[in-house]
Design a protein around this motif. Structure first.
Motif, PDB file in Angstrom:
ATOM      1  N   ALA A  21      16.631 -45.186   4.481  1.00 52.03           N
ATOM      2  CA  ALA A  21      16.374 -45.630   5.850  1.00 52.03           C
ATOM      3  C   ALA A  21      17.625 -46.212   6.488  1.00 52.03           C
ATOM      4  N   ARG A  22      18.336 -47.050   5.740  1.00 52.23           N
ATOM      5  CA  ARG A  22      19.535 -47.692   6.285  1.00 52.23           C
ATOM      6  C   ARG A  22      20.633 -46.658   6.538  1.00 52.23           C
ATOM      7  N   ALA A  23      20.758 -45.672   5.662  1.00 51.47           N
ATOM      8  CA  ALA A  23      21.772 -44.634   5.860  1.00 51.47           C
ATOM      9  C   ALA A  23      21.434 -43.780   7.081  1.00 51.47           C
ATOM     10  N   LEU A  24      20.154 -43.446   7.256  1.00 52.68           N
ATOM     11  CA  LEU A  24      19.748 -42.646   8.421  1.00 52.68           C
ATOM     12  C   LEU A  24      20.000 -43.399   9.722  1.00 52.68           C
ATOM     13  N   LEU A  25      19.817 -44.722   9.697  1.00 55.28           N
ATOM     14  CA  LEU A  25      20.028 -45.524  10.898  1.00 55.28           C
ATOM     15  C   LEU A  25      21.511 -45.814  11.159  1.00 55.28           C
ATOM     16  N   ALA A  26      22.348 -45.482  10.177  1.00 56.66           N
ATOM     17  CA  ALA A  26      23.786 -45.752  10.327  1.00 56.66           C
ATOM     18  C   ALA A  26      24.508 -44.635  11.082  1.00 56.66           C
ATOM     19  N   VAL A  27      23.787 -43.538  11.380  1.00 58.20           N
ATOM     20  CA  VAL A  27      24.382 -42.429  12.115  1.00 58.20           C
ATOM     21  C   VAL A  27      23.524 -42.162  13.350  1.00 58.20           C
ATOM     22  N   PRO A  28      24.029 -41.422  14.328  1.00 56.96           N
ATOM     23  CA  PRO A  28      23.204 -41.093  15.497  1.00 56.96           C
ATOM     24  C   PRO A  28      21.883 -40.461  15.085  1.00 56.96           C
ATOM     25  N   SER A  29      20.802 -40.796  15.799  1.00 59.48           N
ATOM     26  CA  SER A  29      19.472 -40.320  15.412  1.00 59.48           C
ATOM     27  C   SER A  29      19.385 -38.799  15.409  1.00 59.48           C
ATOM     28  N   GLY A  30      20.074 -38.130  16.343  1.00 61.65           N
ATOM     29  CA  GLY A  30      20.050 -36.671  16.366  1.00 61.65           C
ATOM     30  C   GLY A  30      20.673 -36.085  15.115  1.00 61.65           C
ATOM     31  N   VAL A  31      21.787 -36.663  14.683  1.00 61.49           N
ATOM     32  CA  VAL A  31      22.450 -36.212  13.452  1.00 61.49           C
ATOM     33  C   VAL A  31      21.537 -36.432  12.257  1.00 61.49           C
ATOM     34  N   ALA A  32      20.881 -37.607  12.217  1.00 61.80           N
ATOM     35  CA  ALA A  32      19.991 -37.927  11.102  1.00 61.80           C
ATOM     36  C   ALA A  32      18.811 -36.958  11.045  1.00 61.80           C
ATOM     37  N   LEU A  33      18.259 -36.619  12.202  1.00 58.78           N
ATOM     38  CA  LEU A  33      17.127 -35.690  12.226  1.00 58.78           C
ATOM     39  C   LEU A  33      17.518 -34.317  11.690  1.00 58.78           C
ATOM     40  N   VAL A  34      18.690 -33.841  12.085  1.00 54.82           N
ATOM     41  CA  VAL A  34      19.155 -32.531  11.621  1.00 54.82           C
ATOM     42  C   VAL A  34      19.384 -32.539  10.113  1.00 54.82           C
ATOM     43  N   ALA A  35      19.895 -33.673   9.606  1.00 56.60           N
ATOM     44  CA  ALA A  35      20.235 -33.760   8.183  1.00 56.60           C
ATOM     45  C   ALA A  35      19.026 -34.037   7.295  1.00 56.60           C
ATOM     46  N   LEU A  36      17.914 -34.453   7.891  1.00 54.69           N
ATOM     47  CA  LEU A  36      16.772 -34.926   7.107  1.00 54.69           C
ATOM     48  C   LEU A  36      16.246 -33.883   6.110  1.00 54.69           C
ATOM     49  N   PRO A  37      15.991 -32.629   6.507  1.00 54.35           N
ATOM     50  CA  PRO A  37      15.463 -31.655   5.533  1.00 54.35           C
ATOM     51  C   PRO A  37      16.400 -31.437   4.346  1.00 54.35           C
ATOM     52  N   ASP A  38      17.710 -31.288   4.618  1.00 50.24           N
ATOM     53  CA  ASP A  38      18.660 -31.077   3.522  1.00 50.24           C
ATOM     54  C   ASP A  38      18.716 -32.298   2.612  1.00 50.24           C
ATOM     55  N   LEU A  39      18.636 -33.496   3.221  1.00 46.36           N
ATOM     56  CA  LEU A  39      18.680 -34.723   2.420  1.00 46.36           C
ATOM     57  C   LEU A  39      17.456 -34.801   1.506  1.00 46.36           C
ATOM     58  N   ARG A  40      16.312 -34.434   2.040  1.00 47.91           N
ATOM     59  CA  ARG A  40      15.098 -34.479   1.224  1.00 47.91           C
ATOM     60  C   ARG A  40      15.194 -33.515   0.047  1.00 47.91           C
ATOM     61  N   ARG A  41      15.701 -32.293   0.290  1.00 47.17           N
ATOM     62  CA  ARG A  41      15.849 -31.329  -0.800  1.00 47.17           C
ATOM     63  C   ARG A  41      16.852 -31.824  -1.838  1.00 47.17           C
ATOM     64  N   ALA A  42      17.926 -32.483  -1.372  1.00 48.69           N
ATOM     65  CA  ALA A  42      18.930 -33.000  -2.314  1.00 48.69           C
ATOM     66  C   ALA A  42      18.344 -34.112  -3.177  1.00 48.69           C
ATOM     67  N   MET A  43      17.492 -34.940  -2.577  1.00 42.61           N
ATOM     68  CA  MET A  43      16.859 -36.000  -3.358  1.00 42.61           C
ATOM     69  C   MET A  43      15.902 -35.408  -4.403  1.00 42.61           C
ATOM     70  N   MET A  44      15.199 -34.355  -4.041  1.00 35.30           N
ATOM     71  CA  MET A  44      14.315 -33.700  -5.014  1.00 35.30           C
ATOM     72  C   MET A  44      15.132 -33.110  -6.159  1.00 35.30           C
ATOM     73  N   SER A  45      16.262 -32.515  -5.813  1.00 34.15           N
ATOM     74  CA  SER A  45      17.124 -31.930  -6.862  1.00 34.15           C
ATOM     75  C   SER A  45      17.676 -32.993  -7.790  1.00 34.15           C
ATOM     76  N   ALA A  46      17.854 -34.209  -7.254  1.00 31.08           N
ATOM     77  CA  ALA A  46      18.380 -35.303  -8.072  1.00 31.08           C
ATOM     78  C   ALA A  46      17.286 -35.974  -8.886  1.00 31.08           C
ATOM     79  N   GLY A  47      16.056 -35.480  -8.786  1.00 27.35           N
ATOM     80  CA  GLY A  47      14.958 -36.062  -9.547  1.00 27.35           C
ATOM     81  C   GLY A  47      14.434 -37.360  -8.952  1.00 27.35           C
ATOM     82  N   ASN A  48      14.703 -37.564  -7.662  1.00 26.46           N
ATOM     83  CA  ASN A  48      14.272 -38.797  -6.993  1.00 26.46           C
ATOM     84  C   ASN A  48      13.670 -38.417  -5.640  1.00 26.46           C
ATOM     85  N   PRO A  49      12.497 -37.782  -5.639  1.00 24.26           N
ATOM     86  CA  PRO A  49      11.976 -37.182  -4.399  1.00 24.26           C
ATOM     87  C   PRO A  49      11.399 -38.171  -3.392  1.00 24.26           C
ATOM     88  N   LEU A  50      11.179 -39.412  -3.779  1.00 21.75           N
ATOM     89  CA  LEU A  50      10.495 -40.401  -2.932  1.00 21.75           C
ATOM     90  C   LEU A  50       9.091 -39.888  -2.634  1.00 21.75           C
TER      91      LEU A  50
END
Length: 382
Positions: A21-50
């Motif tokens: 949450a803090r990392a997403l809020l540290a960048v412009p909201s539009g950038v964070a929204l675009v990055a969200l799907p890739d970030l979620r997939r990367a977290m799943m790949s790291a074994g930490n899907p939330l």
């Protein structure tokens, strides 16, 4: 993912909802929204899907920010729903300083609380998914755990809530002392540069001292306020009229104590619908005046000399036009606020003979005001 891990200072496997949450809020909201799907997939790949509720809440919050409808409170509540973000203000009204304003103690205690909350999430005592869904029981548990931690001594004996408050008080007092010392040096510089030094009007001072003693002996306003300003409710009055007068005049610029409390003072204080008494309102006004405004007002009156109008309206204007302090552009509301504060001052000044019935500065006021202000701002040892 690299940005997230660097921002959180943790490996991907240890990233928490709060970190994301803090990392997403540290960048412009539009950038964070675009990055969200890739970030979620990367977290799943790291074994930490939330969790799915977290990712959905992240998308909803970022979308609200991007569309301009999210409030600061909405965003704060969302970060708190991660389960490991300390509440900015607890139900008992403990308030954390803003992140960029935390001293070493506050920063340490905040980090300790985050670690404590992470432990509670790990063992299941805090349910972030229930928090993000708005579950009231989950919120109550989350709040009570923080309240308990803040009031429980650490192994070294420090109570976190008190330790943070004490540090804030120390910082506040240090800043106040620094501001007061600067104002005192400026006052002395201004007085030393006067082409004509005010002379003591001995007869006026003697008469004012006699009137003041009678006033201080009377109950009610303004005697009770003047006693509180000078601290005479807890200390004896000086025998010398000059010392008495200066002590009271200095107390108006820097009140020493509150009004003496009666038996029902606590009950009255708790009554939020009660209107302030004249005495309480006057002391509140005196305490609300900044060093810079005192300096500008008294410096202007001292330069102009006896006979100048010293009404609240005139003083507000002199402060707004002062070259002794940095003054931002002031509108009518600012002038009205300053005038209101100094209405209490001028009313008390009249009791001391600093101004006459027409609110004109007297020779006694010309002589005594800078001395009273110097006394109010001088350390006790001076």
């Amino acid at each position: 993912m690299d940005f997230l891990c660097a921002h959180a200072a943790r490996p991907a496997s240890a990233i928490t909802r709060r970190d994301v949450a803090r990392a997403l809020l540290a960048v412009p909201s539009g950038v964070a929204l675009v990055a969200l799907p890739d970030l979620r997939r990367a977290m799943m790949s790291a074994g930490n899907p939330l969790s799915l509720p977290f990712w959905e809440s992240a998308k909803a919050t970022l979308s609200s920010i991007e569309s301009g409808v999210a409030t600061v409170g909405d965003v704060q509540r969302w970060v708190e729903s991660t389960g490991t973000e300390p509440m900015l203000m607890t139900p008992s009204y403990f308030v954390w300083p803003e992140e960029d304003e935390r001293g070493p103690v506050a920063a340490e205690m905040f980090a300790r609380l985050v670690a404590y909350l992470e432990e509670k999430v790990e063992v299941g005592e805090i349910d972030p998914d229930a928090l993000v869904a708005g579950d009231q029981e989950a919120r109550r548990v989350y709040e009570e755990l923080q309240e308990h931690w803040l009031s429980t001594p650490l192994p070294d004996g420090r109570v976190p809530g008190f330790a943070v408050s004490d540090e804030q008080d120390e910082e506040l007092f240090a800043a106040w002392d620094e501001e007061e010392a600067f104002a005192l040096s400026e006052l002395r510089r201004i007085v030393a540069g006067l082409p004509e030094q005010p002379e003591l009007p001995a007869g006026d001072l003697e008469a004012a001292g006699a009137r003041l003693r009678e006033l201080l002996a009377e109950p009610g306003y303004p005697g009770n306020v003047l006693r509180a300003c000078a601290g005479f409710d807890d200390a004896p009055m000086p025998d010398d009229d000059g010392e008495l007068w200066l002590a009271v005049a200095a107390g108006i610029a820097g009140p020493i104590s509150d009004l003496s409390e009666g038996g029902d003072a606590l009950e009255e204080f708790a009554d939020l619908d009660r209107e302030l008494s004249l005495e309480d309102a006057t002391l509140a006004d005196l305490c609300a005046i900044q060093h810079a405004d005192w300096l500008a007002g008294v410096a202007a009156l001292t330069r102009l000399g006896p006979g100048v109008l010293a009404s609240p309206e005139r003083i507000a204007r002199l402060i707004a036009e002062s070259e002794d302090i940095d003054v931002d552009d002031q509108d009518d509301d600012d002038l009205d606020a300053t005038e209101t504060l100094f209405a209490s001052v001028v009313g008390l000044w009249a009791q001391l003979g600093i101004v006459d019935r027409s609110e004109v500065l007297t020779p006694l006021g010309w002589w005594g005001l800078p001395k009273a202000l110097e006394r109010a701002w001088s350390p006790a040892a001076e």
